[in-house]
Design an enzyme around this catalytic site. Structure first.
Site, PDB file in Angstrom:
ATOM      1  N   HIS A   8       6.865  -4.352  10.480  1.00 36.10           N
ATOM      2  CA  HIS A   8       7.269  -3.442   9.403  1.00 36.10           C
ATOM      3  C   HIS A   8       7.107  -4.094   8.034  1.00 36.10           C
ATOM      4  CE1 HIS A   8       9.693  -0.105   7.696  1.00 36.10           C
ATOM      5  NE2 HIS A   8      10.098  -1.037   6.843  1.00 36.10           N
ATOM      6  N   GLU A   9       7.643  -5.290   7.889  1.00 39.30           N
ATOM      7  CA  GLU A   9       7.585  -5.956   6.588  1.00 39.30           C
ATOM      8  C   GLU A   9       6.167  -6.387   6.237  1.00 39.30           C
ATOM      9  OE1 GLU A   9       9.973  -5.777   4.601  1.00 39.30           O
ATOM     10  OE2 GLU A   9      11.448  -5.045   6.060  1.00 39.30           O
TER      11      GLU A   9
END
Length: 450
Positions: free
Chosen positions: A22-23
């Site tokens: 996600h990051e």
């Protein structure tokens, strides 16, 4: 205790993967949008390990493994030198900011596609959706669904597994009728219509199949032990896998259900168990541990699981796919999961699905540990499901989430000017309260399941 650490370790491993994905989505797009990235952190709190790249970005593995973040140069929170104003996130065009924020959830969806494609290439073994039993006075009985029916499609869409059937049921919440195509025990094709008008999932952890009265076919339980829990009463008594139960306190045991009933009614009582081990009968003294049952009374617990009889021929199917077909199937399944996740959010808001069914980190940890113990295919399926849920959750229009930021930027795009800082600050406070409340409620649900 072993199960606790196994689940915890599996949870940290799975969450670490999904948070990194996600990051990294935010990070990758930010770099390409010309935003200076100051820090990429997996976890919160005190850094355990850190390093820097040639761009000066700090990479951190932090102490608390419950999330992560990408810190970008931003004039709203940093003192930005004049020569770096063009690198600040807040000075980028609104479309660039939208791309950076949306990249996190999109990365989760792309990851789910890749993981599911890998799963399909490895090969998926599953039980065909053949009905075992049908509950009396249920919606399934009213639709004339019978034991032995092989479910072929739901509302015109082919289904191959019980998971497909379950997802289809959940996607039709709020409708009146579901058409089910089945092949009966005589190999005749028929259409059954399940009346789901007014149907709700309003009980905690009630499976959709159970709610409409369908029990999937499962081979009968034997009296031979297939698993013994660590540090359980069974292990302490010396029971072993493949021991076969013969009698209990000199009374013949003829079924697993009978054995369970006796154990549950005998908490902290010593019993004489007659088993057969390697063709030799032995007497073992067992003392079931006491634990609280769902009705609040104390019940005996031994910590054993029986072996099942063999599956009948043709009931188990293993499907393998090539790389291209696997990617297509992975994309289709991910899209289905995304749509189903949004449907479930809508059903929660309308009351068709009870909030008692929300799961928090404890529920996810148990799911992670269970899936890892079942093997790589089950774990990949679990990763894909949680990755999609993480992406969808972050798209909710709560100002503390990616979806809240996207909401503000889309408003800015339409109004041609940003939302006032006062409004944004108020939104962040409200969003934080809602998020904390949801988290606490999910944790309470998790605790109630323990």
């Amino acid at each position: 205790m072993f199960d606790f650490f196994w689940n915890l370790g599996s949870f940290i491993f799975a969450l670490g993967i999904l948070v990194t994905v996600h990051e990294y989505g935010h990070f990758w797009v930010a770099r390409r949008a010309g935003v200076e990235v100051l820090r990429f952190s997996i976890g919160f709190g005190k850094p355990l390990y850190r390093w820097y790249d040639k761009h000066g970005t700090e990479y951190v593995i932090a102490m608390i493994p419950l999330g992560g973040y990408v810190k970008m140069l931003d004039g709203r929170v940093d003192d930005v030198p004049s020569d770096k104003q063009h690198l600040a996130f807040n000075n980028k065009p609104v479309m660039s900011r939208i791309a950076v924020v949306a990249a996190g959830p999109i990365a989760n969806f792309l990851f789910a596609i890749i993981v599911l494609a890998a799963m399909y290439m490895i090969g998926v073994q599953s039980a065909k959706p053949i009905v075992g039993n049908v509950q009396v006075n249920s919606r399934a009985v009213q639709a004339n669904i019978q034991s032995g029916d092989h479910i072929l499609s739901m509302s015109g869409k082919e289904v191959n597994t019980w998971q497909d059937v379950t997802f289809s049921l959940m996607s039709h919440l709020g409708e009146d009728v579901i058409e089910v195509k089945v092949k009966d025990a005589q190999q005749q094709i028929a259409i059954r219509k399940i009346n789901v008008d007014g149907w709700k999932l309003d009980k905690q952890d009630e499976a959709p199949l159970t709610a409409i009265g369908i029990m999937p076919f499962r081979p009968a339980l034997t009296l031979t032990l297939g698993h013994i829990a660590k540090e359980s009463a069974a292990e302490l008594a010396g029971l072993q896998i493949n021991d076969t139960i013969k009698s209990l306190d000199n009374k013949p045991v003829t079924s697993w259900q009978q054995f369970v009933q006796i154990i549950q009614s005998s908490p902290n009582q010593t019993l004489s168990l007659n088993i057969e081990r390697n063709g030799i009968n032995q007497i073992i003294q067992i003392t079931p541990q006491a634990r609280q049952g769902q009705d609040g009374t104390m019940q005996g617990f031994l910590g054993v699981v029986p072996l099942l009889e063999k599956w009948p021929d043709g009931y188990i199917e293993t499907r393998h796919y090539g790389p291209l077909d696997s990617m297509v199937l992975g994309a289709e399944k991910t899209f289905e999961l995304v749509r189903l996740s949004f449907d479930m959010i809508g059903s929660l808001l309308t009351g068709q699905v009870s909030v008692k069914n929300l799961s928090g980190p404890v529920g996810i940890a148990v799911g992670a540990g269970t899936s890892v113990s079942y093997g790589i295919v089950a774990f990949l399926s679990f990763l894909a499901l949680i990755s999609v849920n993480l992406g969808v959750f972050n798209l909710l229009p709560l100002p503390v989430l990616d979806g809240g930021h996207l909401m503000y930027y889309i408003i800015e795009l339409i109004r041609k000017k940003p939302v006032s800082e006062k409004t944004q600050e108020l939104g962040f406070k409200v969003g934080a309260i809602v998020l904390i409340a949801l988290t606490c409620f999910a944790l309470l649900n998790d605790v109630s399941r323990l």
